[in-house]
Write an enzyme that holds these catalytic residues in place. Sequence first.
Site: not given
Ligand code: PAF
Length: 282
Positions: A189, A36, A155, A29, A187
């Site tokens: 955030r 990442h 998740q 996101m 994160s």
């Molecule tokens: O982990 C995230 O950033 C989101 O939940 C994802 C997997 C990109 C789905 O929008």
Amino acid sequence: MRVITSKNELIVWRQGLLHQSSVGFVPTMGALHAGHLSLVSQALLDNDFVVSSIFVNPTQFDNSEDLAIYPRTLEADIALLETILHDRIIVFAPTAEDLYNGQPKSKSWDFGAIANVMEGEFRSGHFDGVGTVLQLLFELVNPTNSYFGEKDYQQLLIVKSLADQLGQSNEIIGRPIFREDSGLAMSSRNQRLSEVQKLQATLIYRVMNYIKDHISSVPWKDLKQWAENQFQEDKDWRLEYLTLADAQTLETRDVYAENLQQRVFIAAHLGSVRLIDNMAVN
Ligand code: PAF
């Protein structure tokens, strides 16, 4: 590196690949950080091409205020990915209207008991939104392998269930949590935390580490009470959950079992920023 902003352009790119080409997928996101980048680097090692999506998915937010203030830093994200210097990377940054073919709307999913606890319990509809956007993205990207960080451990289990349900040959690969030197889990955030709050936020890591070090000698009930007190002592914190759970089923555990894989999970609000983290305790 190529940036694609429309679904049709991505479809054309994907159809143009040789049948035997492998594609790694890193859905994000945005507000990218070193965690990442490590997923993208791993995907580059394992695959011929890598698609990284940058899309703040509206359907996974249960709170419109949270969606409105979620960091959006597309230009900086693209610049960061460019530091990897790779022509095998595709950034996919669609609009919500294009990706969802109109108004974004969640489907209803059945992920079983793993979806009813923790994030599923406290963020109504969250995993329906995650499942919905990932189905759309998986169908477009048709990945060989998809990469997810263990910071969102619940998740990760949900996505494995989703991939089974979709029946694509898309291997879901979980990668370890990336932490700052202070222990704070990386994160998106964190961009909303002040420097002082970043120091305060290390409480989560310190508490989890303490639990890990003492869980074989101190009853879980006492450790949990101790940990809750740590959050209560600072009025800037509001602890949402602190759970010991089975690492596979996510069933809550009241006692530590050395021979079973267990993890501790925390969600807490520091000021207006909600943070989550987890750690294996054995
Ligand atoms: O982990 C995230 O950033 C989101 O939940 C994802 C997997 C990109 C789905 O929008």
